[in-house]
Structures are given as C-alpha cells and as structure tokens.
Design an enzyme around this catalytic site. Structure first.
Site, PDB file in Angstrom:
ATOM      1  N   LYS A 144       1.033  -1.234   0.034  1.00  0.00           N
ATOM      2  CA  LYS A 144      -0.132  -0.103  -0.005  1.00  0.00           C
ATOM      3  C   LYS A 144       0.921   1.296  -0.092  1.00  0.00           C
ATOM      4  O   LYS A 144       1.670   1.616   0.839  1.00  0.00           O
ATOM      5  CB  LYS A 144      -0.976   0.081   1.282  1.00  0.00           C
ATOM      6  CG  LYS A 144      -1.968   1.034   1.060  1.00  0.00           C
ATOM      7  CD  LYS A 144      -2.622   1.692   2.396  1.00  0.00           C
ATOM      8  CE  LYS A 144      -1.630   2.689   3.075  1.00  0.00           C
ATOM      9  NZ  LYS A 144      -1.659   3.760   2.284  1.00  0.00           N
TER      10      LYS A 144
ATOM     11  N   GLY B 203       7.042   4.759   8.177  1.00  0.00           N
ATOM     12  CA  GLY B 203       6.561   5.909   8.229  1.00  0.00           C
ATOM     13  C   GLY B 203       6.540   6.644   9.610  1.00  0.00           C
ATOM     14  O   GLY B 203       7.692   6.381  10.315  1.00  0.00           O
ATOM     15  N   SER B 204       5.608   7.088  10.053  1.00  0.00           N
ATOM     16  CA  SER B 204       5.619   7.891  11.533  1.00  0.00           C
ATOM     17  C   SER B 204       5.766   6.927  12.591  1.00  0.00           C
ATOM     18  O   SER B 204       5.232   5.705  12.775  1.00  0.00           O
ATOM     19  CB  SER B 204       4.653   8.738  11.689  1.00  0.00           C
ATOM     20  OG  SER B 204       3.334   8.189  11.759  1.00  0.00           O
TER      21      SER B 204
ATOM     22  N   GLY C   2       3.744   3.583  13.663  1.00  0.00           N
ATOM     23  CA  GLY C   2       4.478   2.535  13.867  1.00  0.00           C
ATOM     24  C   GLY C   2       4.240   1.843  15.323  1.00  0.00           C
ATOM     25  O   GLY C   2       4.280   0.475  15.444  1.00  0.00           O
TER      26      GLY C   2
ATOM     27  N   GLU D 237      10.246   0.842  10.018  1.00  0.00           N
ATOM     28  CA  GLU D 237      11.306   2.170  10.098  1.00  0.00           C
ATOM     29  C   GLU D 237      10.680   3.374  10.177  1.00  0.00           C
ATOM     30  O   GLU D 237       9.845   3.736   9.496  1.00  0.00           O
ATOM     31  CB  GLU D 237      12.026   1.802   8.424  1.00  0.00           C
ATOM     32  CG  GLU D 237      13.225   2.412   8.315  1.00  0.00           C
ATOM     33  CD  GLU D 237      13.176   3.820   7.506  1.00  0.00           C
ATOM     34  OE1 GLU D 237      12.988   4.904   8.553  1.00  0.00           O
ATOM     35  OE2 GLU D 237      13.074   4.018   6.430  1.00  0.00           O
TER      36      GLU D 237
ATOM     37  N   CYS E 268      13.661  10.503   6.634  1.00  0.00           N
ATOM     38  CA  CYS E 268      13.827   9.894   8.051  1.00  0.00           C
ATOM     39  C   CYS E 268      15.349  10.054   8.827  1.00  0.00           C
ATOM     40  O   CYS E 268      15.295  10.359   9.682  1.00  0.00           O
ATOM     41  CB  CYS E 268      13.244   8.583   8.217  1.00  0.00           C
ATOM     42  SG  CYS E 268      14.035   7.472   7.051  1.00  0.00           S
TER      43      CYS E 268
ATOM     44  N   GLU F 246      10.824  15.196  15.581  1.00  0.00           N
ATOM     45  CA  GLU F 246      11.098  15.177  14.114  1.00  0.00           C
ATOM     46  C   GLU F 246      10.363  16.343  13.376  1.00  0.00           C
ATOM     47  O   GLU F 246       8.934  16.357  13.550  1.00  0.00           O
ATOM     48  CB  GLU F 246      10.742  13.706  13.684  1.00  0.00           C
ATOM     49  CG  GLU F 246      11.042  13.346  12.022  1.00  0.00           C
ATOM     50  CD  GLU F 246      10.744  12.262  11.608  1.00  0.00           C
ATOM     51  OE1 GLU F 246       9.594  11.585  11.970  1.00  0.00           O
ATOM     52  OE2 GLU F 246      11.530  11.601  11.055  1.00  0.00           O
TER      53      GLU F 246
HETATM   54  P1  NAI Z   1       2.208   8.060   8.184  1.00  0.00           P
HETATM   55  O1  NAI Z   1       2.799   7.249   9.361  1.00  0.00           O
HETATM   56  O2  NAI Z   1       0.635   8.241   8.758  1.00  0.00           O
HETATM   57  O3  NAI Z   1       1.855   7.493   6.725  1.00  0.00           O
HETATM   58  C1  NAI Z   1       2.798   6.336   6.490  1.00  0.00           C
HETATM   59  C2  NAI Z   1       2.088   5.297   5.820  1.00  0.00           C
HETATM   60  O4  NAI Z   1       1.173   4.647   6.705  1.00  0.00           O
HETATM   61  C3  NAI Z   1       1.032   5.744   4.759  1.00  0.00           C
HETATM   62  O5  NAI Z   1       0.799   4.922   3.692  1.00  0.00           O
HETATM   63  C4  NAI Z   1      -0.353   5.831   5.425  1.00  0.00           C
HETATM   64  O6  NAI Z   1      -1.328   5.614   4.758  1.00  0.00           O
HETATM   65  C5  NAI Z   1      -0.135   4.660   6.474  1.00  0.00           C
HETATM   66  N1  NAI Z   1      -0.833   4.749   7.521  1.00  0.00           N
HETATM   67  C6  NAI Z   1      -1.216   5.704   8.343  1.00  0.00           C
HETATM   68  N2  NAI Z   1      -2.156   5.209   9.276  1.00  0.00           N
HETATM   69  C7  NAI Z   1      -1.894   3.903   9.426  1.00  0.00           C
HETATM   70  C8  NAI Z   1      -2.728   2.913  10.263  1.00  0.00           C
HETATM   71  N3  NAI Z   1      -3.345   3.131  11.162  1.00  0.00           N
HETATM   72  N4  NAI Z   1      -2.367   1.603  10.014  1.00  0.00           N
HETATM   73  C9  NAI Z   1      -1.539   1.102   8.979  1.00  0.00           C
HETATM   74  N5  NAI Z   1      -1.296   2.104   8.001  1.00  0.00           N
HETATM   75  C10 NAI Z   1      -1.467   3.510   8.305  1.00  0.00           C
HETATM   76  O7  NAI Z   1       2.843   9.407   8.274  1.00  0.00           O
HETATM   77  P2  NAI Z   1       2.238  10.962   7.518  1.00  0.00           P
HETATM   78  O8  NAI Z   1       1.099  11.040   8.606  1.00  0.00           O
HETATM   79  O9  NAI Z   1       1.987  10.877   6.273  1.00  0.00           O
HETATM   80  O10 NAI Z   1       3.424  11.893   8.393  1.00  0.00           O
HETATM   81  C11 NAI Z   1       3.505  12.218   9.592  1.00  0.00           C
HETATM   82  C12 NAI Z   1       4.986  12.199  10.224  1.00  0.00           C
HETATM   83  O11 NAI Z   1       5.633  11.131   9.901  1.00  0.00           O
HETATM   84  C13 NAI Z   1       5.734  13.208   9.227  1.00  0.00           C
HETATM   85  O12 NAI Z   1       5.652  14.739   9.681  1.00  0.00           O
HETATM   86  C14 NAI Z   1       7.298  12.663   9.629  1.00  0.00           C
HETATM   87  O13 NAI Z   1       7.517  13.258  10.575  1.00  0.00           O
HETATM   88  C15 NAI Z   1       6.830  11.214   9.959  1.00  0.00           C
HETATM   89  N6  NAI Z   1       7.207  10.535   8.540  1.00  0.00           N
HETATM   90  C16 NAI Z   1       8.147   9.576   8.635  1.00  0.00           C
HETATM   91  C17 NAI Z   1       8.657   8.654   7.596  1.00  0.00           C
HETATM   92  C18 NAI Z   1       9.902   7.986   7.581  1.00  0.00           C
HETATM   93  O14 NAI Z   1      10.404   7.709   6.451  1.00  0.00           O
HETATM   94  N7  NAI Z   1      10.478   7.299   8.649  1.00  0.00           N
HETATM   95  C19 NAI Z   1       7.991   9.012   6.311  1.00  0.00           C
HETATM   96  C20 NAI Z   1       6.762   9.492   6.160  1.00  0.00           C
HETATM   97  C21 NAI Z   1       6.335  10.329   7.615  1.00  0.00           C
END
Ligand code: NAI
Ligand code: MG
Length: 503
Positions: free
Chosen positions: A207, A259-260, A264, A281, A315, A412
């Site tokens: 996804k 992701g966040s 996680g 990660e 990240c 972050e």
């Molecule tokens: P997010 O963690 O919500 O999104 C990442 C992925 O997880 C997306 O595909 C999203 O649709 C999915 N997701 C969201 N809620 C979920 C759930 N409950 N269960 C399973 N999958 C889910 O990150 P977001 O809201 O886009 O960004 C928020 C903050 O996260 C950013 O400001 C940044 O600080 C951090 N981030 C870190 C990343 C990294 O590479 N470690 C990448 C993106 C964001």
C-alpha cells in the site's frame, strides 16, 4: 563578503512556478524544465489485484494532486476491508500455487526483468515521481529511480543464493507480506519492500501513501508487463484505514512498515500476540557533528545536503547540527551563504534544489515547528528567496543558539529546518547526540580516523556516515535503534525479515 541579491521573478514561457534566481554571485539560471510529455498518467487508477486492474468494491476514489501546483493529477481507488481481503487472498493463492514452488533462479529472472524495465522507463518514472510528490527532478532522476532499479538488481542476485546468505541454515519464506510505505521516496520504498520479499519467495500486498500513489501504480504496470504470475504482487491504494486493514488481516504473515513513529507504535500494538513478523522503519533526528579539524567547506556542503535534500522529507535527515564551538561562527556563516544560493521552486526545473513540500498538512507541521523554534528563543534565519505563488513551499531555514531540551532539537520536523547546537568535547557531543528518543542515522566530520571510530562506536544510530551524508547503496543495511524502529532493510541483512530459519 558578497551579500545575497533578492531573487527576481521574470516572465517565462515555462510555467508559473518557474523562478529565475540571482545568486550571490549575480548569476542567473534560465529555466530548464523537464518535459511532462513523457508522463502517461491515467485519469483514474483501479486496484492492482491478481494481475488485473479491479474497480474497488468500496466504490470509492480519492484525488492525488501535484503539491507544486495544487492541481489534480489523477484519482485512485480507495481499498476497503473487502478489497484488502481480495488482495491478500490473491497473494495467498499465488504463494501456495506458484511462487513458493518456483525454482529460485526463475524467481530471480522476474526480479531482474522488473529492474530492467524500471531502467527503460526511468525518465517517465522520474517525472511522475516529481509531479506527484514535489521532489526536484534532479533527485528523482539521479537518485530515486536508479536506486530503485538497483535494489531490484541486487535482490535478483540473492534469490538463488540464500544458502550463502545463511550458511548451514535452511530457510523458508513466510507467505504473504503486507507492506506499507510513506510519501517521501515512493518508488524507492516500494523497491526496498518488494525486491527482498520476492527474492526470498514471499508474495506481496503493497500500500503506497495516499499523497503519492502514482509511481507504485506505474510499477504495477511494469509488473504486469514483466509477466509476473498473477497475485505475486498486488498494489492497493488508500489511506490509514486501508493500511490498518492490511495489518489486521489474518492472511498476512509479515508486516513491513515505513512511516511515522506514532503509526509504527499502533501497528506494533495491533500485531502483538499474533505470529506476524514485523519490521518498522520510523522517524529520526540525526545528529550531524562537525569537529574543528574537519574540512569545513566539504562539511557545510554535507550539512546542506543532509537537511535540504528532498525538502528535509527524509527520516535520516541531518536535522540537528552539532558544531564544535571554536568553528561555530565560521560554519554558520558558510551555511547561510550556501543557503542563499539554493534555488527553491518548480520541482520539474533541473536547476531546482528544493522542491515542493509534499502536502499542505506537512507544510502546516513544518510551520508549526518554525513558530515553536522562534518561541523557544532560538535565533532564526531563512534564506532570502521568493516562493512560487501556488503550491506548498518552504524556505530553507536554520535555527542557531538552540537548547538541547528544545522541541526543535528533540522532535522530528520532516522539513527543511536545521537546528544548530554547539559542543566542546567528544564526550559532550556523544551524550547530546544520543539524547533523543530516535536512533536512525548520524554524521561525523573530522580529519581524524580515530575520532570517527570513537564516534561510530558510541553513537546509538543504525547508520553513521563519516565525512559524507545521505549515501545509499542496496548492499548496505539501513534501520534504526530505539524509537526509529527495528529490523534492517538493504543488504544481506534485508533478507532476514522475510525468511524463517528452519534448521
Ligand atoms: P504516516 O505514518 O501516517 O503514513 C505512512 C504510511 O502509513 C502511509 O501509507 C499511510 O497511509 C499509512 N498509515 C496511516 N495510518 C495507518 C494505520 N493506522 N495503519 C496502517 N497504516 C497506516 O505518516 P504521515 O501522517 O504521512 O506523516 C506524519 C509524520 O511522520 C511526518 O511529519 C514525519 O515526521 C513522519 N514520517 C516519517 C517517515 C519515515 O520515512 N520514517 C515517512 C513519512 C512520515
Ligand atoms: Mg500527490
């Protein structure tokens, strides 16, 4: 010292967002936009399930926009619970019927073919990555797309050599891998996830993030053209709810998430008590450390790359700079000079250094942190450039005189915002660098090899670069300590999360 001239906007035929920027030197660059004509984007995308494009049972669609112009690019299906079930079932059947029985050298050929096709379509993929996510074309063209192809090449090589990866052990695949990826490196993260899963004999439901689904959907087209057996890779779009149903599906044996930290932790809770294998990660707050004996110009360039690369949507971004007190003034001056020459604007322009922030929501988060930094009393500096009138943009920003305890040094931000702190001794900087909930990456700049070894041994971070920053290679493992997650991706280590060691 020359002072920076104000950027001047000139009339061009290349689009509203194109800026010509006068640099400190007085030079100007003519716009050099990459042509959009190679990018074939459908008006609507369905779900890629069992080798076919399937309309969602949910009947719902959502828009993906270009964050540099706020224009709609396409609409994509939103997978509901029943759609997720369909995708996981297809992956489960493909696992049992074809993929796990296929000789490893045959699996390798498919993975190799995907890599070759990514190379063939590199230009189109780079343009779509830039349109959908806002990153500069220079990065998507020179980094994201080639590195994605390299990951497939690298893991194609491992598929029939697992006995060498795990000597004297026998391995088995896990089954269906559910993979959830973010918006900062959409195609590259898809490659990081899919390539090792396929090489080890698993099937996949992936996804992509809701703001950047297009290159994953183009990858689905490639996978179809590569004639991968139906159901081996399924790509379903949607937001958090779709991700959560994938995580909770009982047919999934392994979850890989990038992701966040917040999400996680939720995923960790929802897989607790199940037999699902999990790798996470998550976020980071990397310390980039400059010692007084470092080659300062090189270090400054590395810091600029470390925090402004991909708008700081990284990240492992070097978002905290620790500079030894004796050279702090000089380093900050050099940083400001270099920031003044960065070109912010149209991501499709080959001159652009800093493209668009990925979404309005992320821009709001960054702005919130900039105002927190000001309120906390840190010294604020932003480059003197003009931003395009439309789209989500942020000037490169630095804060000096930052306190270790301040939120901009601890949390972050995920944007082009650098927090600068100073130190006097090695022990002090190690303590400060480790004083964060994260532990993904760090950087050390010094002339002394012994100092590098001392730092890399004592800093708690998964990746530590020495006299460079943000360098990636498929053969090199990547992953975190503490709240940055666990498990490794890339390299030999990246195979382990996808296998059972059975003897
Ligand atoms: P997010 O963690 O919500 O999104 C990442 C992925 O997880 C997306 O595909 C999203 O649709 C999915 N997701 C969201 N809620 C979920 C759930 N409950 N269960 C399973 N999958 C889910 O990150 P977001 O809201 O886009 O960004 C928020 C903050 O996260 C950013 O400001 C940044 O600080 C951090 N981030 C870190 C990343 C990294 O590479 N470690 C990448 C993106 C964001
Ligand atoms: Mg988009």
């Amino acid at each position: 010292m020359a002072t920076a001239k104000k950027p001047v906007r000139k009339k061009t035929t290349a689009g509203k967002n194109t800026l010509r920027v006068s640099l400190q030197t007085g030079w100007t660059y003519d716009p050099a936009p990459e042509s959009k004509s190679v990018a074939r984007i459908d008006k609507r995308y369905e779900l890629f399930i069992n080798g076919k494009w399937e309309a969602p049972l949910s009947k719902k669609y959502f828009d993906t926009i270009n964050p540099a112009t706020e224009e709609k690019l396409s609409e994509v299906a939103e997978a509901g619970v029943a759609d997720v079930d369909k995708a996981v079932t297809a992956a489960g059947q493909a696992y049992e019927k074809t993929w796990k029985k296929m000789p490893a050298r045959e699996r390798a050929k498919y993975i190799f073919r995907i890599a070759r096709m990514i190379q063939e379509k590199a230009r189109e993929l780079a343009v779509i990555e830039t349109l959908d996510g806002g990153k500069p074309i220079r990065e998507s063209r020179d980094f994201d797309v080639p590195t994605a192809a390299n990951h497939f090449f690298y893991y194609a090589g491992w598929a029939d050599k697992l006995e060498y990866a795990f000597p004297n052990r026998k391995t088995e695949p896990l089954g269906v891998a559910g993979q959830i990826i973010p918006w900062n490196f959409p195609l590259l993260m898809a490659a990081w996830k899919i390539a090792p899963a396929l090489a080890t004999g698993n099937t996949v439901v992936l996804k992509p993030a809701e703001t950047t689904p297009l290159t994953a959907l183009k990858l689905a087209e490639i996978i179809r053209e590569a004639d991968l057996p139906p159901g081996v890779v399924n790509i379903i779009t949607g937001a958090g709810a779709t991700g959560a149903s994938l995580v909770q599906h009982p047919g999934v044996s392994k979850i890989a998430f990038t992701g966040s930290t917040e999400i996680g932790k939720l995923i960790q809770q929802s897989t607790a008590g199940t037999s699902k294998k999990l790798t996470l990660e998550l976020g980071g707050k990397a310390a980039n450390i400059i010692f007084e004996d470092a080659p300062l110009d090189q270090a400054v360039e590395g810091v600029i790359n470390g925090i402004f690369f991909n708008q700081g949507h990284v990240c492992c971004a070097g978002s905290r700079l620790y500079v030894q007190e004796s050279v702090a003034k000089e380093v900050i001056r050099k940083l400001k000079d270099r920031m003044a020459s960065l070109i912010v604007g149209d991501p499709l322009d080959k001159n652009t250094d800093i493209g668009a922030i990925n979404s309005r929501q992320q821009l709001d988060t960054i702005r919130k942190y900039i105002s927190i930094g000001k309120k906390e009393g840190a010294e604020f500096y932003e480059s003197d450039c003009r931003l395009p009138g439309k789209g989500f943009f942020c000037k490169p920003t630095l804060f000096s005189q930052v306190a270790q305890s301040s939120r901009i040094a601890q949390e972050e931000i995920f944007g082009p915002v650098l927090a600068i702190l100073t130190f006097r001794t090695d022990d002090e900087v190690i303590e400060k660098a480790n004083n964060t909930p994260y532990g993904l990456s760090a950087g050390v700049w010094t002339d002394k090899g012994s100092k590098i070894f001392n730092m890399t041994k004592r800093i708690r971070a998964g990746v530590i670069w020495a006299n460079t920053f943000n360098k990636f290679d498929p053969s090199s493992p990547f992953g975190g300590f503490k709240e940055s997650g666990y498990g490794r991706e890339g390299g030999l280590h990246g195979l382990l999360p996808y296998v059972k060691l059975i003897s």
